[in-house]
Design a protein around this motif. Structure first.
Motif, PDB file in Angstrom:
ATOM      1  N   LEU A   1       0.834  -1.210   0.000  1.00 32.49           N
ATOM      2  CA  LEU A   1       0.000   0.000   0.000  1.00 32.49           C
ATOM      3  C   LEU A   1       0.864   1.254   0.000  1.00 32.49           C
ATOM      4  N   ASN A   2       1.952   1.246   0.782  1.00 34.26           N
ATOM      5  CA  ASN A   2       2.859   2.395   0.823  1.00 34.26           C
ATOM      6  C   ASN A   2       3.453   2.695  -0.548  1.00 34.26           C
ATOM      7  N   LEU A   3       3.788   1.650  -1.288  1.00 37.62           N
ATOM      8  CA  LEU A   3       4.338   1.838  -2.637  1.00 37.62           C
ATOM      9  C   LEU A   3       3.340   2.506  -3.573  1.00 37.62           C
ATOM     10  N   ARG A   4       2.073   2.427  -3.245  1.00 34.52           N
ATOM     11  CA  ARG A   4       1.026   3.055  -4.051  1.00 34.52           C
ATOM     12  C   ARG A   4       0.583   4.393  -3.473  1.00 34.52           C
ATOM     13  N   GLY A   5       1.323   4.871  -2.482  1.00 38.43           N
ATOM     14  CA  GLY A   5       1.067   6.205  -1.949  1.00 38.43           C
ATOM     15  C   GLY A   5       0.159   6.271  -0.741  1.00 38.43           C
ATOM     16  N   TRP A   6      -0.239   5.137  -0.191  1.00 37.60           N
ATOM     17  CA  TRP A   6      -1.157   5.127   0.956  1.00 37.60           C
ATOM     18  C   TRP A   6      -0.376   4.859   2.232  1.00 37.60           C
ATOM     19  N   ARG A   7      -0.475   5.779   3.182  1.00 33.86           N
ATOM     20  CA  ARG A   7       0.096   5.582   4.512  1.00 33.86           C
ATOM     21  C   ARG A   7      -1.008   5.029   5.392  1.00 33.86           C
ATOM     22  N   VAL A   8      -0.746   3.909   6.050  1.00 33.31           N
ATOM     23  CA  VAL A   8      -1.804   3.226   6.794  1.00 33.31           C
ATOM     24  C   VAL A   8      -1.368   2.907   8.214  1.00 33.31           C
ATOM     25  N   ALA A   9      -2.378   2.713   9.080  1.00 39.95           N
ATOM     26  CA  ALA A   9      -2.156   2.279  10.466  1.00 39.95           C
ATOM     27  C   ALA A   9      -2.328   0.759  10.525  1.00 39.95           C
ATOM     28  N   ALA A  10      -2.272   0.212  11.717  1.00 40.35           N
ATOM     29  CA  ALA A  10      -2.396  -1.246  11.904  1.00 40.35           C
ATOM     30  C   ALA A  10      -3.746  -1.757  11.384  1.00 40.35           C
ATOM     31  N   PRO A  11      -3.735  -2.935  10.762  1.00 41.39           N
ATOM     32  CA  PRO A  11      -4.975  -3.434  10.161  1.00 41.39           C
ATOM     33  C   PRO A  11      -5.845  -4.222  11.131  1.00 41.39           C
ATOM     34  N   GLU A  12      -7.101  -4.300  10.778  1.00 37.28           N
ATOM     35  CA  GLU A  12      -7.999  -5.289  11.370  1.00 37.28           C
ATOM     36  C   GLU A  12      -7.997  -6.455  10.395  1.00 37.28           C
ATOM     37  N   ILE A  13      -7.757  -7.653  10.900  1.00 35.28           N
ATOM     38  CA  ILE A  13      -7.678  -8.833  10.040  1.00 35.28           C
ATOM     39  C   ILE A  13      -8.827  -9.762  10.404  1.00 35.28           C
ATOM     40  N   SER A  14      -9.554 -10.199   9.395  1.00 35.00           N
ATOM     41  CA  SER A  14     -10.665 -11.126   9.621  1.00 35.00           C
ATOM     42  C   SER A  14     -10.694 -12.172   8.507  1.00 35.00           C
ATOM     43  N   GLN A  15     -11.445 -13.199   8.756  1.00 37.63           N
ATOM     44  CA  GLN A  15     -11.635 -14.260   7.763  1.00 37.63           C
ATOM     45  C   GLN A  15     -12.936 -14.007   7.017  1.00 37.63           C
ATOM     46  N   THR A  16     -12.928 -14.261   5.732  1.00 37.49           N
ATOM     47  CA  THR A  16     -14.124 -14.097   4.918  1.00 37.49           C
ATOM     48  C   THR A  16     -14.091 -15.127   3.802  1.00 37.49           C
ATOM     49  N   ARG A  17     -15.025 -15.012   2.903  1.00 35.83           N
ATOM     50  CA  ARG A  17     -15.093 -15.894   1.741  1.00 35.83           C
ATOM     51  C   ARG A  17     -15.329 -15.027   0.518  1.00 35.83           C
ATOM     52  N   ILE A  18     -14.621 -15.328  -0.571  1.00 32.92           N
ATOM     53  CA  ILE A  18     -14.824 -14.589  -1.814  1.00 32.92           C
ATOM     54  C   ILE A  18     -16.216 -14.954  -2.336  1.00 32.92           C
ATOM     55  N   PRO A  19     -17.028 -13.957  -2.688  1.00 29.51           N
ATOM     56  CA  PRO A  19     -18.381 -14.274  -3.171  1.00 29.51           C
ATOM     57  C   PRO A  19     -18.363 -15.172  -4.410  1.00 29.51           C
ATOM     58  N   VAL A  20     -19.433 -15.905  -4.577  1.00 32.01           N
ATOM     59  CA  VAL A  20     -19.585 -16.759  -5.752  1.00 32.01           C
ATOM     60  C   VAL A  20     -20.174 -15.956  -6.907  1.00 32.01           C
ATOM     61  N   SER A  21     -20.992 -14.955  -6.569  1.00 33.87           N
ATOM     62  CA  SER A  21     -21.567 -14.087  -7.597  1.00 33.87           C
ATOM     63  C   SER A  21     -21.718 -12.682  -7.030  1.00 33.87           C
ATOM     64  N   TRP A  22     -21.799 -11.722  -7.935  1.00 34.30           N
ATOM     65  CA  TRP A  22     -21.939 -10.325  -7.556  1.00 34.30           C
ATOM     66  C   TRP A  22     -23.219  -9.817  -8.213  1.00 34.30           C
ATOM     67  N   GLN A  23     -24.329  -9.910  -7.490  1.00 34.15           N
ATOM     68  CA  GLN A  23     -25.629  -9.639  -8.085  1.00 34.15           C
ATOM     69  C   GLN A  23     -26.153  -8.237  -7.808  1.00 34.15           C
ATOM     70  N   THR A  24     -25.639  -7.572  -6.781  1.00 31.40           N
ATOM     71  CA  THR A  24     -26.120  -6.218  -6.473  1.00 31.40           C
ATOM     72  C   THR A  24     -25.342  -5.187  -7.295  1.00 31.40           C
TER      73      THR A  24
END
Length: 141
Positions: free
Chosen positions: A50-73
């Motif tokens: 992210l820094n290489l793309r110009g974004w300075r960031v603070a510590a992340p929140e990390i969570s588990q998720t699942r990539i959607p199967v479809s994007w209908q909205t």
């Protein structure tokens, strides 16, 4: 004469074997994602990306998720289009488990900007920066 025929047969078999191996090797090409894959194995690597793309960031929140199967909205379609424009293809990871890294962006125009990265087994699958108050998304790159 028998010895000469054996040598010819042996040479023909060896040539056929080499041609077959050459054809098999020439057909085995890495997939598009494998060629362009961005591997990020830690929160520090994500932050550096992210820094290489110009974004300075603070510590992340990390969570588990699942990539959607479809994007209908409509919002899902906008998100998918944004990912494809950046060269990511989350649809090829549809249904797979992922880690979601959400970083507060320190150098954004507002206090509610977040950078979000989705990774499947260390491969960056999707990335966006968004304003959490308005849900307005933009590309990371």
């Amino acid at each position: 004469m028998k010895n000469r025929c054996q040598k010819i047969l042996f040479a023909a078999a060896a040539l056929l074997l080499l041609l077959t191996a050459g054809l098999l090797l020439s057909r085995k090409k890495p997939g598009k994602q494998a060629e362009n894959a961005i591997i990020l194995l830690s929160p520090q690597m994500c932050e550096a990306w992210l820094n290489l793309r110009g974004w300075r960031v603070a510590a992340p929140e990390i969570s588990q998720t699942r990539i959607p199967v479809s994007w209908q909205t409509d919002a899902g379609q906008r998100w998918l289009t944004l990912q494809l424009q950046q060269g990511f293809d989350p649809a090829s990871y549809a249904g797979k488990a992922a880690e979601r890294y959400v970083y507060p962006v320190l150098n954004a125009p507002g206090a509610y900007f977040r950078a979000e990265l989705l990774l499947c087994d260390g491969v960056l699958v999707a990335a966006s920066v968004y304003d959490a108050s308005t849900q307005t998304m933009q590309a990371v790159r």
